[in-house]
Design an enzyme around this catalytic site. Structure first.
Site, PDB file in Angstrom:
ATOM      1  N   HIS A 557     -20.448  13.097  34.386  1.00  0.00           N
ATOM      2  CA  HIS A 557     -20.191  14.248  33.528  1.00  0.00           C
ATOM      3  C   HIS A 557     -20.836  15.518  34.097  1.00  0.00           C
ATOM      4  O   HIS A 557     -20.149  16.383  34.631  1.00  0.00           O
ATOM      5  CB  HIS A 557     -20.717  13.959  32.115  1.00  0.00           C
ATOM      6  CG  HIS A 557     -20.382  15.015  31.122  1.00  0.00           C
ATOM      7  ND1 HIS A 557     -20.979  15.080  29.886  1.00  0.00           N
ATOM      8  CD2 HIS A 557     -19.530  16.072  31.165  1.00  0.00           C
ATOM      9  CE1 HIS A 557     -20.504  16.120  29.215  1.00  0.00           C
ATOM     10  NE2 HIS A 557     -19.630  16.745  29.976  1.00  0.00           N
ATOM     11  N   HIS A 562     -19.374  19.873  35.383  1.00  0.00           N
ATOM     12  CA  HIS A 562     -20.079  21.127  35.096  1.00  0.00           C
ATOM     13  C   HIS A 562     -20.722  21.727  36.350  1.00  0.00           C
ATOM     14  O   HIS A 562     -20.490  22.887  36.712  1.00  0.00           O
ATOM     15  CB  HIS A 562     -21.180  20.888  34.060  1.00  0.00           C
ATOM     16  CG  HIS A 562     -20.682  20.624  32.683  1.00  0.00           C
ATOM     17  ND1 HIS A 562     -20.671  21.584  31.693  1.00  0.00           N
ATOM     18  CD2 HIS A 562     -20.187  19.500  32.108  1.00  0.00           C
ATOM     19  CE1 HIS A 562     -20.187  21.070  30.583  1.00  0.00           C
ATOM     20  NE2 HIS A 562     -19.889  19.803  30.799  1.00  0.00           N
ATOM     21  N   HIS A 747     -12.978  16.120  33.299  1.00  0.00           N
ATOM     22  CA  HIS A 747     -13.942  16.468  32.247  1.00  0.00           C
ATOM     23  C   HIS A 747     -13.512  15.925  30.897  1.00  0.00           C
ATOM     24  O   HIS A 747     -14.343  15.426  30.128  1.00  0.00           O
ATOM     25  CB  HIS A 747     -14.132  17.982  32.171  1.00  0.00           C
ATOM     26  CG  HIS A 747     -15.118  18.392  31.121  1.00  0.00           C
ATOM     27  ND1 HIS A 747     -14.734  18.904  29.893  1.00  0.00           N
ATOM     28  CD2 HIS A 747     -16.476  18.347  31.094  1.00  0.00           C
ATOM     29  CE1 HIS A 747     -15.813  19.155  29.177  1.00  0.00           C
ATOM     30  NE2 HIS A 747     -16.877  18.829  29.868  1.00  0.00           N
ATOM     31  N   ASN A 751     -15.880  13.592  28.494  1.00  0.00           N
ATOM     32  CA  ASN A 751     -16.560  14.407  27.487  1.00  0.00           C
ATOM     33  C   ASN A 751     -16.088  14.138  26.067  1.00  0.00           C
ATOM     34  O   ASN A 751     -16.902  13.908  25.171  1.00  0.00           O
ATOM     35  CB  ASN A 751     -16.382  15.894  27.792  1.00  0.00           C
ATOM     36  CG  ASN A 751     -17.122  16.773  26.789  1.00  0.00           C
ATOM     37  OD1 ASN A 751     -18.341  16.915  26.843  1.00  0.00           O
ATOM     38  ND2 ASN A 751     -16.393  17.347  25.843  1.00  0.00           N
ATOM     39  N   ILE A 897     -16.992  23.265  26.858  1.00  0.00           N
ATOM     40  CA  ILE A 897     -17.970  22.711  25.932  1.00  0.00           C
ATOM     41  C   ILE A 897     -18.752  21.630  26.661  1.00  0.00           C
ATOM     42  O   ILE A 897     -18.253  21.063  27.629  1.00  0.00           O
ATOM     43  CB  ILE A 897     -17.315  22.140  24.659  1.00  0.00           C
ATOM     44  CG1 ILE A 897     -18.349  21.742  23.617  1.00  0.00           C
ATOM     45  CG2 ILE A 897     -16.418  20.980  25.006  1.00  0.00           C
ATOM     46  CD1 ILE A 897     -19.102  22.896  23.047  1.00  0.00           C
TER      47      ILE A 897
END
Length: 897
Positions: A557, A562, A747, A751, A897
């Protein structure tokens, strides 16, 4: 012949262009003409002029006046909270006065082409736009330009904000040109002139490669990129739009205490991607670390849009981190207390936790899904919603088949690998970590597969799979073991592929290296038919799940989506002009990522943040992420097909759908993901081939080449291998498809199922707090385990505080905002204005609608045991769109997010 008196001293030259003819007679005086016939004057007033001199007055022919087009410019500004049009403060009144006076927004039209006579930029056309319309969400500013025909095509619009506060400019339209309306999409914060006198530049929606740039805006294109790069000096301020690089030197807080110091990630010792430079002062105790502050700079246009409804999910994240979690901590008296019974876990969902009186009413408004204001109680109550998997099957988390199924259709489908070699063996230094051979033997495996086949046949037929966290975790086990309240092993978990396509766990190996005079410890646990063995197996699973949870959060993740994406965003703004077609292709996929990353550095991955305080690696969590980056991350393995092939989960097969044959046919993440990947690649191919018909155009694009070079040498400068060449359209298609897949499909898969799979934390505990009962146990510990094995499992699970903090955080991180932008759902204005690109996007959008139907059909297929069955939750994480809320489906364009 002229009749009438004309003074002999008069000397003037005047154009006939007035309603009533007159001749100037000097300052402040005018003399009418009486001698011209009215009709003749009206007929010829645009083709003659009168020259007056002391001796004569004569009419001479002149050139026609230049033709002009009346163009209406309309700037649309979005009403925001705290920024422009806020109803609070003295400056609001001043700005209202400025609007009334018509001096609020200065617009300048910039010609696309150079003046053919001088070879220079044409003079800009300027005008102050006045506020004309306002509704609840938008304000319109208008000005009418008289544009000479020789001005030519518009290349850009400059804007100056005369207000005292920033404004969010959505777009500018120029209506009245013969060829139709010209659109300028802005979607940008515009600083007030008092903050920065530099005018903002907005290019029209027409895209240009660098060599195609019209001469009139070529310097503007270069200047704007220079502005965005900055000079690398000083502390960045909120209104700025500077994109620059720095290491992860702001995770610790050494000035507060030595325990809060953390190493800098990025460089030789701890390789890592780069983040956005903020330029804050260095800490006093560690000159290599940057001091922390309550706010973290990101370039202004990367910040969350402050829409009036304040519905964006990250605002809720902030509320959870800064209001809810302290309240939870205040309500749990013993921060080290675990759950005494499983029924105490159930109370989180059916009774909740009383929060302190001081929070009453505030959190309920911010977090209505989590916090309930009970009318007959003094306090608010934190009460969690039951995840669907527990609603369908309360004991699913306890079962081996669900444990196995989630490696293919769960929250972390990126770790399962095919076993290709035997015996299993560590690559770590045996002088440091002990014997490298695994304790999982051939005999043990053949005993577990119970006559299906031999080990050699299982390897040949690709029937053995593994979660392998052995070599990555083992170097940290002794260090983590020194932290109170947590433990860590190196682990391997072996699975067998059954004839119906499901995985069956065979063995778990837990290892601890030599330390303090003790030899290496390792033990293999298997599903057993005796009570003691069965409970040891459950405890071993809890450890593996904690390992998988940590790896998921820190690597699958955070690192791979990110963290790895931030350098792409920085390089895109530094090296690709806003009018570059590749900038416009990528820009929707960067939305809000830098801001959510800054928030993560503030409270999630920082020293003593959510990850460190609640996951097994503790203070070494981000070091572990750095090790994974060093050992495992390569750009060329982030493409879904390459990832699957590298893990042995697929092989290339031109006859198979999407060119790949899956090793496990019923692999929900992979089978759905390949449909999405292929749709993205087809869309990118159409887009790239339109702008780059041949390789020479790729190689000659100086902005594109600088962009790709900077990503490799600066943004990901610690990685020297795994970078594709950028010479052909095919190279660019592969690079861009990967960059779009990571923040969208990848993602979404890791997520938006976080609460669905980990909301009931026994299914995915984030930490294992106790050692296995068989590792150097005392007689008392063994007796306690044998008498109350359930209590041993509860002690191994997270504490009440850890579990509650993580559950609240995961609930918010799994939430879709009402303003979410989903992949393939909305077309960008610049794409829409190009008929070829528009058609390609419509095909792409159609393919994603087909994917929804494909996923529904697969979830209804009873032959796909990893998607259907009693109590099984359908796999929907890669369904492209979603309703707002926690839905466990939906693929946004970006990591928002």
């Amino acid at each position: 012949m002229l009749k009438g008196w004309v003074p002999q001293s008069l000397s003037c030259q005047t154009l006939f262009s007035w309603q009533k003819p007159f001749v100037s007679a000097g300052k402040g005086r005018s003399i009418p003409f009486f001698g011209l016939q009215k009709q003749a004057f009206l007929t010829n007033r645009n083709t003659f002029r009168v020259r007056c001199s002391p001796n004569n007055v004569r009419a001479i022919a002149k050139s026609p006046a230049p033709e002009k087009t009346r163009v209406q410019a309309v700037a649309t500004v979005q009403v925001t909270v705290g920024g422009f049009l806020s109803n609070l403060g003295l400056t609001r009144g001043l700005d209202d006065i400025t609007d009334v006076l018509g001096k609020s927004i200065l617009l300048e039209l910039v010609a696309a082409e150079l003046d053919p006579k001088t070879g220079l930029e044409k003079e800009n056309l300027k005008g102050y736009a006045k506020r004309t319309k306002q509704d609840e969400n938008e304000v319109k500013y208008e000005f009418d330009f008289a544009v000479p025909d020789e001005f030519g095509e518009i290349g850009a619009v400059l804007m100056e904000n005369e207000h005292h506060k920033e404004m969010y400019l959505k777009n500018i339209t120029l209506d009245g040109f013969p060829n139709g309306t010209i659109n300028v999409t802005c979607n940008s914060w515009v600083h007030p002139k008092s903050d920065n006198p530099e005018k903002r530049v907005f290019f029209t929606n027409k895209s240009y490669l660098p060599f195609e740039t019209p001469g009139g805006v070529k310097k503007l294109r270069e200047k704007e990129l220079t502005v965005l790069r900055g000079d690398g000096q000083g502390e960045r301020k909120t209104p700025e739009r500077i994109y620059d690089y720095d290491t992860y030197n702001d995770l610790g807080d050494p000035d507060s205490s030595s325990e809060m110091a953390r190493p800098v990630l990025g460089g030789k010792d701890y390789p890592y991607p780069r983040r956005c430079r903020t330029g804050r002062p260095k800490t006093k105790k560690d000159p290599s670390s940057e001091s922390r502050s309550t706010t973290v700079y990101v370039p202004r246009d990367e910040a969350f849009s402050e829409v009036k409804s304040l519905t964006f999910s990250a605002k809720t994240v902030y509320s959870v981190l800064h209001a809810l979690l302290p309240a939870v901590q205040g309500s749990i008296l013993d921060s080290n207390a675990g759950f005494p019974y499983f029924t105490a876990i159930d109370k989180l969902f059916n009774e909740g936790i009383d929060l302190p009186v001081k929070t009453k009413g505030t959190l309920g408004n911010i977090l209505p899904r989590l916090v309930e204001a009970v009318t007959d109680a003094e306090n608010d109550v934190l009460c969690f919603e039951i995840p669907e998997m527990i609603e369908r099957d309360k004991f699913s988390w306890f079962r081996d088949e669900e444990f196995s199924r989630q490696t293919l259709a769960g929250l972390n489908p990126y770790s399962i690998v095919l076993v290709k070699e035997w015996p299993l063996k560590s690559k770590l230094d045996p002088n440091v970590y002990g014997p490298p051979e695994s304790a999982i033997t051939k005999e043990l495996v053949e005993l577990e597969i119970r006559g299906f086949m031999t080990l050699e046949e299982a390897l040949k037929q690709k029937k053995l799979f593994m979660l392998d966290y052995h070599d990555l975790l083992l170097p940290y086990t002794n260090k983590v073991g020194e932290i109170k309240g947590t433990t860590l092993y190196g682990s391997r978990t072996l699975f067998f592929l059954t004839p119906v396509g499901t995985l069956r766990p065979l063995a778990i190996e837990l290892t601890r290296p030599p330390s303090s005079g003790k030899d290496q410890w390792k033990q293999v646990f298997t599903p057993c038919w005796d009570a003691t063995g069965a409970w040891l197996w459950k405890l071993a699973k809890a450890h593996v799940l904690a390992h998988d949870s940590g790896y998921h959060q820190l690597v699958s993740h955070w690192l791979r989506t990110h963290c790895a994406t931030e350098p792409y965003i920085i390089a895109t703004s530094r090296q690709l002009s806003a009018m570059h077609p590749i900038y416009r292709l990528l820009h929707p996929h960067w939305r809000y990522t830098m801001e959510i990353n800054a928030l993560a550095r503030e409270a999630l991955v920082n020293a003593d943040g959510i990850i460190e305080s609640s996951f097994s690696p503790g203070k070494y969590s981000m070091e572990l992420s750095s090790a994974a980056y060093d050992q495992q991350w390569r750009f060329d393995l982030q493409a879904l097909p390459a990832d699957l092939i590298s893990r042995g989960m697929a092989v290339e097969d031109p006859s198979a759908p999407h060119g790949l044959k899956l090793t496990i046919e019923d692999y929900p993440f992979a089978s759905d993901g390949l449909v999405l990947w292929s749709a993205i690649k087809e869309w990118v191919s159409d887009y790239v081939n339109h702008y780059y018909p041949e390789a020479s155009v790729i190689e000659s694009d100086n902005e594109l080449q600088a962009w790709w070079t900077e990503i490799q040498t600066v943004g990901h400068g610690d990685k020297k291998e795994g970078w594709p060449l950028l010479k052909t359209p095919e190279d660019l298609i592969g690079i861009l498809t990967t960059m779009i897949w990571v923040p969208s499909g990848h993602h979404a898969a890791v997520n938006f199922g976080q609460y669905a799979y980990a909301g009931y934390f026994p299914n995915r505990p984030t930490i294992a707090r106790t050692n296995m009962p068989t590792e150097d146990p005392s007689d008392e510990e063994l007796k306690s385990f044998e008498e109350r094995p359930e209590e041993a499992l509860l002690k191994c699970f997270p504490t009440q505080l850890q579990a509650t903090k993580v559950m609240a955080t995961l609930d918010v991180l799994s939430n879709h905002s009402p303003d979410e932008e989903y992949i393939g759902e909305g077309i960008e204005p610049s794409w829409e204005e190009n008929p070829i690109i528009k058609a390609a996007f419509e095909i792409f959008s159609g393919r994603l609608k087909e994917l929804e139907g494909i996923i529904d059909a697969r979830n209804a297929d009873k032959n796909l045991k990893n998607r259907t069955g009693a109590g099984v939750v359908p796999y929907q994480l890669l369904k492209p769109v979603s309703e707002p809320g926690v839905t466990a489906q939906g693929v946004p364009n970006s990591i928002s997010i």
